[in-house]
Enzyme design. Structure first.
Site, PDB file in Angstrom:
ATOM      1  N   TYR A 143       0.844  -1.198   0.000  1.00 27.21           N
ATOM      2  CA  TYR A 143       0.000   0.000   0.000  1.00 27.21           C
ATOM      3  C   TYR A 143       0.886   1.257   0.000  1.00 27.21           C
ATOM      4  CZ  TYR A 143      -3.301   3.541   1.672  1.00 27.21           C
ATOM      5  OH  TYR A 143      -4.060   4.680   1.813  1.00 27.21           O
ATOM      6  N   GLY A 144       1.852   1.300   0.922  1.00 28.62           N
ATOM      7  CA  GLY A 144       2.747   2.451   0.988  1.00 28.62           C
ATOM      8  C   GLY A 144       3.530   2.623  -0.309  1.00 28.62           C
ATOM      9  N   ALA A 145       3.976   1.514  -0.886  1.00 28.64           N
ATOM     10  CA  ALA A 145       4.747   1.575  -2.133  1.00 28.64           C
ATOM     11  C   ALA A 145       3.891   2.107  -3.279  1.00 28.64           C
ATOM     12  CB  ALA A 145       5.282   0.184  -2.469  1.00 28.64           C
ATOM     13  N   ALA A 146       2.633   1.681  -3.316  1.00 27.77           N
ATOM     14  CA  ALA A 146       1.729   2.153  -4.375  1.00 27.77           C
ATOM     15  C   ALA A 146       1.491   3.650  -4.241  1.00 27.77           C
ATOM     16  CB  ALA A 146       0.397   1.391  -4.295  1.00 27.77           C
ATOM     17  N   ILE A 176      -7.537   9.992   8.458  1.00 31.94           N
ATOM     18  CA  ILE A 176      -8.794  10.729   8.293  1.00 31.94           C
ATOM     19  C   ILE A 176      -9.930   9.855   8.831  1.00 31.94           C
ATOM     20  CG2 ILE A 176     -10.320  11.934   6.687  1.00 31.94           C
ATOM     21  CD1 ILE A 176      -7.580  13.101   6.413  1.00 31.94           C
TER      22      ILE A 176
HETATM   23  N1  LIG Z   1      -9.102   7.479   5.546  1.00 34.64           N
HETATM   24  C1  LIG Z   1      -7.777   7.592   5.707  1.00 34.64           C
HETATM   25  O1  LIG Z   1      -7.277   7.626   6.850  1.00 34.64           O
HETATM   26  C2  LIG Z   1      -6.881   7.737   4.495  1.00 34.64           C
HETATM   27  C3  LIG Z   1      -5.573   8.175   4.729  1.00 34.64           C
HETATM   28  C4  LIG Z   1      -4.711   8.309   3.643  1.00 34.64           C
HETATM   29  C5  LIG Z   1      -5.152   8.054   2.379  1.00 34.64           C
HETATM   30  N2  LIG Z   1      -6.427   7.624   2.163  1.00 34.64           N
HETATM   31  C6  LIG Z   1      -6.847   7.377   0.777  1.00 34.64           C
HETATM   32  O2  LIG Z   1      -8.007   8.122   0.519  1.00 34.64           O
HETATM   33  C7  LIG Z   1      -8.717   7.524  -0.556  1.00 34.64           C
HETATM   34  C8  LIG Z   1     -10.193   7.437  -0.175  1.00 34.64           C
HETATM   35  O3  LIG Z   1     -10.330   6.556   0.922  1.00 34.64           O
HETATM   36  P1  LIG Z   1     -11.403   6.786   2.087  1.00 34.64           P
HETATM   37  O4  LIG Z   1     -10.661   6.946   3.338  1.00 34.64           O
HETATM   38  O5  LIG Z   1     -12.373   7.818   1.664  1.00 34.64           O
HETATM   39  O6  LIG Z   1     -12.067   5.333   2.178  1.00 34.64           O
HETATM   40  P2  LIG Z   1     -13.450   4.779   1.542  1.00 34.64           P
HETATM   41  O7  LIG Z   1     -14.598   5.419   2.235  1.00 34.64           O
HETATM   42  O8  LIG Z   1     -13.320   3.306   1.579  1.00 34.64           O
HETATM   43  O9  LIG Z   1     -13.436   5.305   0.046  1.00 34.64           O
HETATM   44  C9  LIG Z   1     -12.766   4.641  -1.001  1.00 34.64           C
HETATM   45  C10 LIG Z   1     -13.627   4.773  -2.238  1.00 34.64           C
HETATM   46  O10 LIG Z   1     -12.909   4.296  -3.363  1.00 34.64           O
HETATM   47  C11 LIG Z   1     -13.775   3.491  -4.122  1.00 34.64           C
HETATM   48  N3  LIG Z   1     -12.976   2.503  -4.828  1.00 34.64           N
HETATM   49  C12 LIG Z   1     -12.102   1.628  -4.304  1.00 34.64           C
HETATM   50  N4  LIG Z   1     -11.576   0.874  -5.272  1.00 34.64           N
HETATM   51  C13 LIG Z   1     -12.144   1.297  -6.438  1.00 34.64           C
HETATM   52  C14 LIG Z   1     -12.000   0.902  -7.782  1.00 34.64           C
HETATM   53  N5  LIG Z   1     -11.198  -0.103  -8.157  1.00 34.64           N
HETATM   54  N6  LIG Z   1     -12.734   1.549  -8.721  1.00 34.64           N
HETATM   55  C15 LIG Z   1     -13.545   2.557  -8.367  1.00 34.64           C
HETATM   56  N7  LIG Z   1     -13.722   2.980  -7.108  1.00 34.64           N
HETATM   57  C16 LIG Z   1     -13.009   2.341  -6.157  1.00 34.64           C
HETATM   58  C17 LIG Z   1     -14.750   2.870  -3.137  1.00 34.64           C
HETATM   59  O11 LIG Z   1     -16.010   2.583  -3.736  1.00 34.64           O
HETATM   60  P3  LIG Z   1     -16.422   1.127  -4.244  1.00 34.64           P
HETATM   61  O12 LIG Z   1     -16.084   0.162  -3.154  1.00 34.64           O
HETATM   62  O13 LIG Z   1     -17.886   1.273  -4.525  1.00 34.64           O
HETATM   63  O14 LIG Z   1     -15.647   0.882  -5.482  1.00 34.64           O
HETATM   64  C18 LIG Z   1     -14.920   3.995  -2.122  1.00 34.64           C
HETATM   65  O15 LIG Z   1     -15.990   4.851  -2.472  1.00 34.64           O
HETATM   66  C19 LIG Z   1      -8.045   6.175  -0.807  1.00 34.64           C
HETATM   67  O16 LIG Z   1      -7.223   6.297  -1.950  1.00 34.64           O
HETATM   68  C20 LIG Z   1      -7.216   5.954   0.436  1.00 34.64           C
HETATM   69  O17 LIG Z   1      -6.085   5.146   0.187  1.00 34.64           O
HETATM   70  C21 LIG Z   1      -7.314   7.470   3.200  1.00 34.64           C
END
Ligand SMILES: NC(=O)c1ccc[n+]([C@@H]2O[C@H](COP(=O)([O-])OP(=O)(O)OC[C@H]3O[C@@H](n4cnc5c(N)ncnc54)[C@H](OP(=O)(O)O)[C@@H]3O)[C@@H](O)[C@H]2O)c1
Length: 239
Positions: A143-146, A176
């Site tokens: 995950y971190g690498a990506a 978050i």
């Molecule tokens: N929350 C944190 O602490 C945090 C911290 C750092 C970074 N992030 C990053 O923030 C981003 C959003 O995450 P979040 O925290 O908001 O979590 P989340 O509520 O799980 O949101 C992720 C969203 O991405 C969608 N998704 C995942 N894989 C997908 C795919 N292959 N195609 C299309 N949609 C896809 C999911 O919808 P479906 O399942 O319907 O596809 C979901 O709506 C992510 O990239 C995550 O790595 C989050």
């Protein structure tokens, strides 16, 4: 002027907050995700257009590009998450390979495919924002690498699109709260540790990322490109 905004992963969490922020400003917003039911509910709630699309599937991403009109102003790549969470890795090297590919697909290639598919639609003054993670600094995992690779890709993308009057940046959030990222598996102890690592003593909120994204797409941010912006309350500092 009303802009046209694409938010991948806009059905929940950070993507939903980003979609709501642009919509509140009067922009036209398209949200994507794999879960069509949840996407439709979010779209109804926010008055945005849902297009179900798995951002890791080239065919579905090409179809998404076809369904969008000819013009776009803002692309926000939020789709992603840690695919290791709640999933037992399969045995042996095959298991390692599958687990790494899943995180690279979900977080890196999703953004690359979507951005590549719609790049030709972006009008001058347009913006590409991708969501990375503090995990790029601290999580020595796939995950971190990506997420780290997203930063390198964004820098190259910025040099490619700059002459067309576009910017490309990466927002790197710390922890978050109020998203589905942790799949209900975040212990209280771990949450407390994540908050304690900040300088301001709080978890990030989806709004923190929505406002930063909105700023990067604004007139005042036209000279900010090729950058990683850390939004983490001081949990990771830069020089
Ligand atoms: N929350 C944190 O602490 C945090 C911290 C750092 C970074 N992030 C990053 O923030 C981003 C959003 O995450 P979040 O925290 O908001 O979590 P989340 O509520 O799980 O949101 C992720 C969203 O991405 C969608 N998704 C995942 N894989 C997908 C795919 N292959 N195609 C299309 N949609 C896809 C999911 O919808 P479906 O399942 O319907 O596809 C979901 O709506 C992510 O990239 C995550 O790595 C989050």
């Amino acid at each position: 002027m009303s802009r046209i905004v694409l938010v991948t992963g806009g059905g929940s969490g950070l993507g939903k907050a980003v979609a709501a922020r642009f919509r509140a400003a009067g922009d036209t917003v398209v949200v994507t995700g794999r879960n069509a039911g949840r996407l439709a509910r979010t779209a109804g709630e926010l008055d945005v257009r849902p297009i179900p699309c798995d951002a890791t599937d080239p065919g579905q991403v090409a179809r998404l590009a076809d369904e969008l009109g000819p013009d776009l102003d803002v692309v926000v790549n939020t789709a992603g998450g840690n695919t290791d969470l709640g999933v037992d890795q399969g045995p042996g090297l095959e298991g390692v390979l599958a687990a790494w590919r899943a995180n690279l697909d979900a977080n890196l290639l999703s953004a690359v495919l979507t951005t590549t598919a719609v790049l030709g639609k972006l009008r001058p003054g347009g913006t590409i924002v991708t969501v990375g993670s503090i995990g790029a600094e601290y999580a020595s995992t796939s995950y971190g690498a990506a997420k780290a690779a997203l930063a390198a890709w964004t820098a190259g993308l910025s040099s490619e699109v700059g002459p067309k009057g576009l910017t490309a940046n990466l927002i790197s959030p710390g922890y978050i709260a109020e998203t589905e990222f942790f799949r209900g598996k975040l212990t209280e102890q771990r949450r407390d540790a994540l908050v304690a690592a900040t300088h301001n003593g709080r978890a990030g909120q989806p709004r923190d990322i929505a406002e930063t994204t909105y700023f990067l797409a604004s007139e005042g941010a036209r000279h900010i490109t090729g950058q990683t912006l850390h939004v983490n309350g001081g949990a990771h500092t830069t020089r």
